[in-house]
Motif scaffolding. Sequence first.
Motif, PDB file in Angstrom:
ATOM      1  N   UNK A   1       0.702 -70.251 -22.347  1.00 48.07           N
ATOM      2  CA  UNK A   1       0.265 -69.177 -21.446  1.00 48.07           C
ATOM      3  C   UNK A   1      -0.681 -68.258 -22.199  1.00 48.07           C
ATOM      4  N   UNK A   2      -1.968 -68.215 -21.821  1.00 46.72           N
ATOM      5  CA  UNK A   2      -2.907 -67.320 -22.516  1.00 46.72           C
ATOM      6  C   UNK A   2      -2.470 -65.865 -22.414  1.00 46.72           C
ATOM      7  N   UNK A   3      -2.666 -65.127 -23.496  1.00 49.37           N
ATOM      8  CA  UNK A   3      -2.320 -63.714 -23.498  1.00 49.37           C
ATOM      9  C   UNK A   3      -3.387 -62.909 -22.770  1.00 49.37           C
TER      10      UNK A   3
ATOM     11  N   UNK B   1      11.999 -61.705 -23.966  1.00 49.08           N
ATOM     12  CA  UNK B   1      12.936 -60.611 -23.718  1.00 49.08           C
ATOM     13  C   UNK B   1      12.520 -59.779 -22.515  1.00 49.08           C
ATOM     14  N   UNK B   2      11.224 -59.610 -22.323  1.00 49.81           N
ATOM     15  CA  UNK B   2      10.751 -58.879 -21.151  1.00 49.81           C
ATOM     16  C   UNK B   2      11.076 -59.644 -19.873  1.00 49.81           C
TER      17      UNK B   2
ATOM     18  N   UNK C   1       8.748 -66.722  -6.586  1.00 52.23           N
ATOM     19  CA  UNK C   1       8.398 -66.552  -7.997  1.00 52.23           C
ATOM     20  C   UNK C   1       8.759 -67.807  -8.786  1.00 52.23           C
ATOM     21  N   UNK C   2       7.796 -68.371  -9.462  1.00 50.46           N
ATOM     22  CA  UNK C   2       8.037 -69.457 -10.406  1.00 50.46           C
ATOM     23  C   UNK C   2       8.285 -68.860 -11.780  1.00 50.46           C
TER      24      UNK C   2
ATOM     25  N   UNK D   1       3.936 -64.586 -16.689  1.00 51.67           N
ATOM     26  CA  UNK D   1       2.653 -63.884 -16.625  1.00 51.67           C
ATOM     27  C   UNK D   1       2.851 -62.400 -16.341  1.00 51.67           C
ATOM     28  N   UNK D   2       3.815 -62.077 -15.473  1.00 56.75           N
ATOM     29  CA  UNK D   2       4.101 -60.674 -15.178  1.00 56.75           C
ATOM     30  C   UNK D   2       4.646 -59.959 -16.407  1.00 56.75           C
ATOM     31  N   UNK D   3       5.512 -60.630 -17.152  1.00 59.63           N
ATOM     32  CA  UNK D   3       6.072 -60.029 -18.367  1.00 59.63           C
ATOM     33  C   UNK D   3       4.983 -59.724 -19.379  1.00 59.63           C
TER      34      UNK D   3
END
Length: 293
Positions: free
Chosen positions: A82-84, A98-99, A239-240, A246-248
């Motif tokens: 997952x790209x930052x 953790x988020x 939500x997948x 991505x939200x975190x």
Amino acid sequence: MRASFSGVSRGTERLVFQGRVPESEWERMRAPRQEGGFPGPVKYGYCAVGAVLEGPSDLIGRAVFCLNPHESLFLAPVGMLTPLPAALPPKRATLAANMETALNALWDSGAGPCDRIVVVGAGVVGLLVAALAARLPGAEVTAVDVDPRRRPVAEALGARFATPNDAPGEADVVLHASATAAGLNLALSLAGDEATVVEMSWHGAGETPVALGGAFHVRRLKLVSSQVGQVSPGRRPRWSHARRLAAALELLAHDERFDLLIGREIAFEDAPRLLPDIFAPGADALGVALAYA
């Protein structure tokens, strides 16, 4: 992929290090891309951040997050990268798993605006969920911990702080993240009538005595579990796991206060020598990031 940092999840990884993963959970508690099996030897971890060296042209050189054990160089499927976000520093990105846990637990809790919310256990996960709860309009959020050194971080993240002796009761929602029987029983005692108590901790092998013989039934408390392996039921149809991750990452990208949760950075090669002390009871660091040269 070449790692730059990986995050140590002290709660879960302490249990793995101590051999306290129950045999009944050996398969369910396997980390993504884990090598070896419980009780050990095992290659564990799930918070790796680094740069793509080979692969699709649009990813080469990109900073990405991957659910991968602690190691400096590894191959991973493109679908696990997952790209930052551009604004997210790689070391802070090690808090992503953790988020996700904190976000999922807040969904599980049903907490809303103006609620009185108490989080028992001001470790990394507890403070993350307290920070998210503090963003709810009008919410009164208190982080409770036996260690008063957690006060400045909790307050910086928008929550009040209390020790168990002065923790506020009659809460609308209580989230427990201390991984102790004392903390769970405190959480139950702080809940108001018909309130929800969310158990976020994983206790591992052994018994966790819970005081259900007092006012638990009379007050009609609701004790629910939260676990990050599945998206919270109320969000699951839409939500997948990828959307939640991505939200975190976006939540982490736009708030530099979360850097306060990474209390220690150690070199990867020093991990065998230093991690036993980091996992010991009373260790003062919050989050720990392994740095790769």
